[in-house]
Design an enzyme around this catalytic site. Structure first.
Site, PDB file in Angstrom:
ATOM      1  N   ASP A   1       0.815  -1.226   0.000  1.00 34.69           N
ATOM      2  CA  ASP A   1       0.000   0.000   0.000  1.00 34.69           C
ATOM      3  C   ASP A   1       0.845   1.272   0.000  1.00 34.69           C
ATOM      4  OD1 ASP A   1      -2.885  -0.635   0.110  1.00 34.69           O
ATOM      5  OD2 ASP A   1      -2.294  -1.822   1.857  1.00 34.69           O
TER       6      ASP A   1
ATOM      7  N   ASP B   1      -0.909   8.891   3.411  1.00 37.51           N
ATOM      8  CA  ASP B   1      -1.282   8.408   4.742  1.00 37.51           C
ATOM      9  C   ASP B   1      -0.147   8.427   5.751  1.00 37.51           C
ATOM     10  OD1 ASP B   1      -3.941   7.959   4.066  1.00 37.51           O
ATOM     11  OD2 ASP B   1      -3.418   6.065   3.089  1.00 37.51           O
TER      12      ASP B   1
ATOM     13  N   ARG C   1       0.124  -1.643   7.652  1.00 36.97           N
ATOM     14  CA  ARG C   1       0.837  -0.533   6.995  1.00 36.97           C
ATOM     15  C   ARG C   1       1.903   0.080   7.911  1.00 36.97           C
ATOM     16  NH1 ARG C   1      -2.631   3.480   3.465  1.00 36.97           N
ATOM     17  NH2 ARG C   1      -0.481   3.919   2.812  1.00 36.97           N
TER      18      ARG C   1
ATOM     19  N   ARG D   1      -9.044   4.443  11.280  1.00 38.98           N
ATOM     20  CA  ARG D   1      -7.573   4.517  11.190  1.00 38.98           C
ATOM     21  C   ARG D   1      -6.964   5.552  12.146  1.00 38.98           C
ATOM     22  NH1 ARG D   1      -5.756   2.268   6.180  1.00 38.98           N
ATOM     23  NH2 ARG D   1      -7.154   0.524   5.774  1.00 38.98           N
TER      24      ARG D   1
ATOM     25  N   HIS E   1     -11.476   7.085   5.083  1.00 37.73           N
ATOM     26  CA  HIS E   1     -10.810   8.265   5.633  1.00 37.73           C
ATOM     27  C   HIS E   1     -11.714   9.490   5.531  1.00 37.73           C
ATOM     28  CE1 HIS E   1      -6.836   6.160   4.517  1.00 37.73           C
ATOM     29  NE2 HIS E   1      -6.817   6.297   5.826  1.00 37.73           N
TER      30      HIS E   1
ATOM     31  N   CYS F   1      -4.511  10.508  -2.002  1.00 40.59           N
ATOM     32  CA  CYS F   1      -3.596   9.604  -1.283  1.00 40.59           C
ATOM     33  C   CYS F   1      -2.340   9.278  -2.060  1.00 40.59           C
ATOM     34  CB  CYS F   1      -4.291   8.335  -0.835  1.00 40.59           C
ATOM     35  SG  CYS F   1      -5.328   7.605  -2.032  1.00 40.59           S
TER      36      CYS F   1
HETATM   37  C1  CIR Z   1      -5.535   1.256   2.690  1.00 42.00           C
HETATM   38  O1  CIR Z   1      -6.524   0.567   2.954  1.00 42.00           O
HETATM   39  O2  CIR Z   1      -4.851   1.771   3.577  1.00 42.00           O
HETATM   40  C2  CIR Z   1      -5.144   1.442   1.253  1.00 42.00           C
HETATM   41  N1  CIR Z   1      -5.470   0.296   0.491  1.00 42.00           N
HETATM   42  C3  CIR Z   1      -5.842   2.667   0.679  1.00 42.00           C
HETATM   43  C4  CIR Z   1      -5.402   3.939   1.316  1.00 42.00           C
HETATM   44  C5  CIR Z   1      -6.042   5.126   0.690  1.00 42.00           C
HETATM   45  N2  CIR Z   1      -5.535   6.312   1.276  1.00 42.00           N
HETATM   46  C6  CIR Z   1      -6.170   7.485   1.263  1.00 42.00           C
HETATM   47  O3  CIR Z   1      -7.287   7.571   0.817  1.00 42.00           O
HETATM   48  N3  CIR Z   1      -5.558   8.524   1.832  1.00 42.00           N
END
Ligand code: CIR
Length: 253
Positions: free
Chosen positions: A61, A67, A86, A131, A161, A248
């Site tokens: 990811d 993030d 992550r 999160r 998010h 992201c």
């Molecule tokens: C996750 O689930 O963390 C990643 N597959 C997607 C993160 C997306 N991030 C964002 O929208 N800031």
């Protein structure tokens, strides 16, 4: 807010092994790389110098760099990912950010994902989500206040998010999902609502004079066209499959 830099990370060959709830199928890595390239060129078109990090293969990811940090004019806050799968990504970004900013870290038991943080001028909205927890938000708010920023908390119930459904358009305008409309924290903004069936399109990115918008959402597009901001419309299909959006894919500062 004027940005001059961006940090991005190319998707790795194991990108499809990342976290997803989308049910949209496995992403095509060749197409994801192409879409990522177009995304990077668009950032350059907005006037940004784009630093491209190589894939971090232990973290499928890691393409979703937003993030891992919150970058302001004076300080970079290294996040602490809310999903343990992550955790560790933030260390790889810290190295890159140290060239540009002093860095401080969110500490255990706090968790913060950058996707939950939405800046509007000198104010930060911090989403409390699956999160980002209250302790992470408390630490972030306290760091931001030392640098002259205010912050307010917003509960996020229906999306991954905050920025999945809540984004700054500049000039005191927000693009939001209806769920946020009655929140007293945004009563002084002009709030533009994204049609429910186009919920994904709420994730837009304002960069200097431009707005990045996802392709395939005609109602939202026609609303945004009325704002008189030059739009850059991007195909995000392979990132949407992994629950990712436009914001992201980069850290902008
Ligand atoms: C996750 O689930 O963390 C990643 N597959 C997607 C993160 C997306 N991030 C964002 O929208 N800031």
């Amino acid at each position: 807010m004027n940005f001059s830099n961006a940090i991005v990370r190319k998707p790795g060959i194991n990108y499809s092994e990342g976290i997803t709830t989308s049910g949209l199928g496995k992403p095509d890595i060749t197409l994801a790389l192409k879409q990522h390239e177009v995304y990077c060129r668009s950032l350059e078109k907005c006037g940004l110098f784009v630093e491209k990090l190589e894939p971090a293969f232990s973290f499928p990811d890691a393409v979703f760099v937003e993030d891992t940090a919150i970058v302001t004019e004076n300080i970079a806050v290294i996040a602490r990912p809310g999903d343990p799968r992550r955790r560790g990504e933030e260390n790889t970004i810290e190295k890159a950010l140290k060239k540009y900013r002093t860095v401080v870290r969110i500490k255990e038991p706090g968790t913060v994902d950058g996707g939950d943080i939405c800046q509007t001028e000198d104010h930060f909205f911090i989403g409390i989500s699956g999160r980002t927890n209250h302790e992470g938000a408390r630490q972030l708010k306290s760091i931001l206040s030392q640098y002259g920023y205010s912050a307010s908390l917003i509960e996020v119930h229906h999306t991954l998010h905050l920025k999945s459904g809540f984004n700054d358009l500049g000039n005191n305008r927000l693009l939001i999902h209806e769920q946020f409309l009655d929140n007293p924290a945004i009563k002084n903004f002009e709030n533009i609502i994204v049609p429910e069936k186009e919920a994904y399109a709420a994730n837009v990115v304002r960069i200097n004079d431009h707005l990045l918008v996802s392709d395939g959402f005609p109602e939202t597009l026609s609303i945004l066209k009325q704002l008189n901001i030059p739009l850059i419309v991007l195909d995000m299909s392979e990132f949407r499959k992994m629950d990712g959006g436009l914001s992201c894919l980069s850290l902008r500062f």
